[in-house]
Every structure is written in structure tokens, then in C-alpha cells.
Design a protein around this motif. Structure first.
Motif, mmCIF file in Angstrom:
data_model
loop_
_atom_site.group_PDB
_atom_site.id
_atom_site.type_symbol
_atom_site.label_atom_id
_atom_site.label_comp_id
_atom_site.label_asym_id
_atom_site.label_seq_id
_atom_site.Cartn_x
_atom_site.Cartn_y
_atom_site.Cartn_z
ATOM 1 N N PRO A 56 8.162 -19.806 -14.933
ATOM 2 C CA PRO A 56 6.922 -20.361 -14.398
ATOM 3 C C PRO A 56 6.550 -19.778 -13.034
ATOM 4 N N GLU A 57 7.552 -19.300 -12.313
ATOM 5 C CA GLU A 57 7.285 -18.777 -10.969
ATOM 6 C C GLU A 57 7.760 -17.336 -10.920
ATOM 7 N N ALA A 58 7.037 -16.505 -10.204
ATOM 8 C CA ALA A 58 7.459 -15.118 -10.066
ATOM 9 C C ALA A 58 6.972 -14.571 -8.738
ATOM 10 N N LEU A 59 7.602 -13.497 -8.305
ATOM 11 C CA LEU A 59 7.109 -12.780 -7.136
ATOM 12 C C LEU A 59 5.772 -12.148 -7.506
ATOM 13 N N SER A 60 4.848 -12.128 -6.575
ATOM 14 C CA SER A 60 3.580 -11.467 -6.871
ATOM 15 C C SER A 60 3.806 -9.950 -6.829
ATOM 16 N N GLU A 61 2.880 -9.221 -7.450
ATOM 17 C CA GLU A 61 2.993 -7.757 -7.433
ATOM 18 C C GLU A 61 2.982 -7.241 -5.995
ATOM 19 N N GLY A 62 2.183 -7.896 -5.161
ATOM 20 C CA GLY A 62 2.118 -7.500 -3.751
ATOM 21 C C GLY A 62 3.460 -7.685 -3.057
ATOM 22 N N ASP A 63 4.118 -8.819 -3.337
ATOM 23 C CA ASP A 63 5.437 -9.074 -2.743
ATOM 24 C C ASP A 63 6.446 -8.024 -3.209
ATOM 25 N N LYS A 64 6.375 -7.731 -4.511
ATOM 26 C CA LYS A 64 7.313 -6.730 -5.036
ATOM 27 C C LYS A 64 7.092 -5.381 -4.373
ATOM 28 N N ALA A 65 5.842 -5.022 -4.228
ATOM 29 C CA ALA A 65 5.536 -3.731 -3.603
ATOM 30 C C ALA A 65 6.040 -3.713 -2.165
ATOM 31 N N ALA A 66 5.890 -4.845 -1.462
ATOM 32 C CA ALA A 66 6.329 -4.909 -0.062
ATOM 33 C C ALA A 66 7.854 -4.786 0.021
ATOM 34 N N ILE A 67 8.552 -5.441 -0.906
ATOM 35 C CA ILE A 67 10.020 -5.353 -0.905
ATOM 36 C C ILE A 67 10.460 -3.919 -1.207
ATOM 37 N N LYS A 68 9.792 -3.319 -2.185
ATOM 38 C CA LYS A 68 10.137 -1.927 -2.531
ATOM 39 C C LYS A 68 9.919 -1.006 -1.334
ATOM 40 N N ALA A 69 8.806 -1.239 -0.628
ATOM 41 C CA ALA A 69 8.521 -0.405 0.542
ATOM 42 C C ALA A 69 9.599 -0.591 1.608
ATOM 43 N N ALA A 70 10.036 -1.845 1.791
ATOM 44 C CA ALA A 70 11.090 -2.119 2.776
ATOM 45 C C ALA A 70 12.386 -1.415 2.369
ATOM 46 N N LEU A 71 12.672 -1.419 1.075
ATOM 47 C CA LEU A 71 13.882 -0.736 0.588
ATOM 48 C C LEU A 71 13.784 0.765 0.836
ATOM 49 N N ARG A 72 12.617 1.316 0.574
ATOM 50 C CA ARG A 72 12.430 2.756 0.793
ATOM 51 C C ARG A 72 12.646 3.116 2.259
ATOM 52 N N ARG A 73 12.089 2.274 3.125
ATOM 53 C CA ARG A 73 12.247 2.543 4.566
ATOM 54 C C ARG A 73 13.720 2.489 4.973
ATOM 55 N N THR A 74 14.469 1.561 4.343
ATOM 56 C CA THR A 74 15.877 1.404 4.697
ATOM 57 C C THR A 74 16.706 2.588 4.217
ATOM 58 N N ILE A 75 16.373 3.051 3.008
ATOM 59 C CA ILE A 75 17.178 4.121 2.431
ATOM 60 C C ILE A 75 16.891 5.464 3.085
ATOM 61 N N SER A 76 15.616 5.766 3.276
ATOM 62 C CA SER A 76 15.311 7.034 3.939
ATOM 63 C C SER A 76 14.327 6.795 5.069
ATOM 64 N N PRO A 77 14.868 6.332 6.203
ATOM 65 C CA PRO A 77 13.995 5.945 7.318
ATOM 66 C C PRO A 77 13.177 7.113 7.878
ATOM 67 N N ASP A 78 13.648 8.349 7.620
ATOM 68 C CA ASP A 78 12.933 9.495 8.169
ATOM 69 C C ASP A 78 11.644 9.776 7.414
ATOM 70 N N LYS A 79 11.677 9.428 6.083
ATOM 71 C CA LYS A 79 10.476 9.701 5.278
ATOM 72 C C LYS A 79 9.468 8.572 5.422
ATOM 73 N N LYS A 80 8.221 8.900 5.188
ATOM 74 C CA LYS A 80 7.197 7.856 5.253
ATOM 75 C C LYS A 80 7.000 7.240 3.886
#
Lengths: 89, 198
Positions: free
Chosen positions: A65-89
Motif C-alpha cells: 500500500p505504501e511505496a517510495l515515490s519515483e522522485g524519492d528513489k531518484a534522489a536516493i540513487k543520486a546520493a548513492l552515485r555521489r557517494t560511490i564516485s564523488p569526483d563525477k557529477k
């Protein structure tokens, strides 16, 4: 001799295993003989069964009945990307 | 459908962590939401969990499923949030005496009132899908301190010591909160489940 007060608390705590043998037997005898504590114990067991079933169900996650919104998922993915390769944008 | 072993999943996630978000994000979010009752806090806890997971990927040994490993991290995050919250808000004071509504004790400690039996056969309803929204709505309707005490102690099976430390309350207070939570849940489930037409 255990009082109902002590028995109900020990039952609700659910940690009989840690009690010394004599106390454990006293508890068993009390619950078997005392109508009030017997009833109380049956109620606790129903609640425990319900919670156990609830945990299994939560784990299986059958209805969603409840889920993360697509926007939330995208934000989490972006945060993960920043953590893994902080040098890349 | 392609079967993926956890090891493969981990390796792929190391390259593409976004796979975790798609595979486990919603499950973790629902887990956090039930315990925190706040969408924003739940979302943040899930994000912190993924970041911590990526950060400690080297320590993941594949012995449990990724889902459960992440849930383990999330549990810490949730308990941490509840602990901080408990420091900030004063938990509604419960008078510190275990006089129990359903089980009034005489001075001797002997119970003088029998608790009411369940008004339906609870064993049979556990397999019925329509029971669970009722159960969940009753659980989330509990006053906050009661709900947190009950969920931490009974659903998540933390020890009484741990729950007392997290919520910053005495063992007696915890016992009263849990007792009241059970009473209220029972009453709520009975009234909602047995409502006319069901």
C-alpha cells in the motif's frame, strides 16, 4: 508461593527461560491452577501468535500500500552515485 | 525470469547501487514507515541505510540475503531515531504503578478480575488477508509511546533493557505501556473486526 502479580508480569515479560527451575515450575503450576492467570496467559499467547503471523507477513510483503515515490528513489540513487564516485557529477 | 544469487547481486550493486533501490527500497520504506509513522523520516532512514550499506559493502559476507542485511542496518537507524526522539519529547507520564485494568490485584497480589476472553477465534483470522489492515490500523492508532514500546519489545523483540534505554523509561513504565498497548489492541481489533457486516 508466587502471587498473581508476579506471575502475570513474568508471563508478559516472556523470559521464563532465565528463571531458576523452582520458579519456573511454580509459574507453570500457578498458571495451570489459577483461572485468572490461565486466562491471562491464553490472551498473551493469542497476541504472540498474532504478532508472529504479522512478522511473517511483513517479511513476505504481499500487499504494497505504501511505496517510495519515483522522485524519492531518484534522489536516493543520486546520493548513492555521489557517494560511490564523488569526483563525477 | 533470471535467478540472481546474492553474490552476483552484491557485485552488480557495487557497480550499480541503484539496483538495491529498485529491489529493496519499497520494502525497507514500509518497514521504516510502520515504526516511525513519518514518511519523511522513513525515507531518510532508508537513504541512510543504502549509503551505510554501500559504505560497508566490504563487510558483507553473503551469509544473509541482501534484503535482510539492509534491514539489519535499517533497524539500527530506526532505533537511533526513536532514541533521539525520546530524548526530545517527554513521553506521556504513566503513573508508575502497575495496577492493571483487566487484572486488578488485591493487596495480597492475587488477581481479582478475570480478563475478558477474545470475542472471536483469533487463530482463524490470521490467514485472512482482510484481517491485517484492521490489525495495522489498530497498531498505528496506539498513542506514540505505547506503540513504540510495543513494537520494539513485542514485534522487534528487543530486550526490555534495550527498550528502556532507547525510550528512556523505567522497566515498570515499559511494562505498563506494553500491558496497555495489548489491551487497546485487543479492544480495537474486536470492535473493528466484529463490526456489523463482517
Amino acid at each position: 508461593m508466587l502471587t498473581c502479580k508476579q506471575v502475570s508480569r513474568a508471563l508478559a515479560e516472556g523470559d521464563y527461560a532465565s528463571l531458576p527451575l523452582g520458579k519456573r515450575l511454580g509459574l507453570k503450576a500457578h498458571v495451570a491452577l489459577c483461572a485468572v492467570c490461565g486466562q491471562y496467559n491464553r490472551q498473551l499467547m493469542v497476541m504472540q501468535d498474532t504478532i508472529r503471523a504479522y512478522r511473517r507477513r511483513e517479511e513476505a510483503d504481499p500487499v504494497k500500500p505504501e511505496a517510495l515515490s519515483e522522485g524519492d528513489k531518484a534522489a536516493i540513487k543520486a546520493a548513492l552515485r555521489r557517494t560511490i564516485s564523488p569526483d563525477k557529477k | 525470469m533470471e535467478l540472481v544469487t546474492d553474490e552476483q547481486a552484491v557485485r552488480r550493486a557495487a557497480v550499480d547501487p541503484e539496483a538495491w533501490v529498485d529491489a529493496h527500497g519499497d520494502y525497507l520504506f514500509r518497514y521504516a514507515l510502520l515504526r516511525l509513522q513519518d514518511r519523511e523520516a522513513a525515507r531518510d532512514a532508508v537513504q541512510e541505510t543504502f549509503l551505510a550499506g554501500i559504505g560497508s559493502l566490504a563487510r558483507y559476507d553473503g551469509r544473509v540475503e541482501v534484503k535482510h542485511w539492509l534491514r539489519g542496518i535499517l533497524r539500527f537507524k530506526i532505533v537511533d531515531r526513536i532514541r533521539k526522539q525520546a530524548r526530545e519529547v517527554v513521553i506521556d507520564p504513566v503513573e508508575d504503578q502497575p495496577i492493571l485494568e483487566s487484572l486488578l490485584f488485591k493487596a495480597s497480589g492475587i488477581a481479582s478480575m478475570r480478563p475478558d476472553p477474545w470475542r472471536f477465534a483469533p487463530g482463524e483470522v490470521l490467514d485472512r488477508e482482510e484481517f491485517w489492515p484492521v490489525f495495522e490500523s489498530c497498531l498505528t492508532a496506539l498513542p506514540e509511546a505505547m506503540r513504540q514500546a510495543f513494537v520494539l519489545k513485542t514485534v522487534d523483540e528487543l530486550s526490555s533493557d534495550e527498550v528502556c534505554k532507547v525510550l528512556n523509561i523505567s522497566p515498570n513504565h515499559l511494562w505498563v505501556l506494553n500491558h496497555r498497548a495489548r489491551e487497546r489492541l485487543k479492544k480495537c481489533i474486536e470492535s473493528k473486526w466484529l463490526k456489523p457486516g463482517q
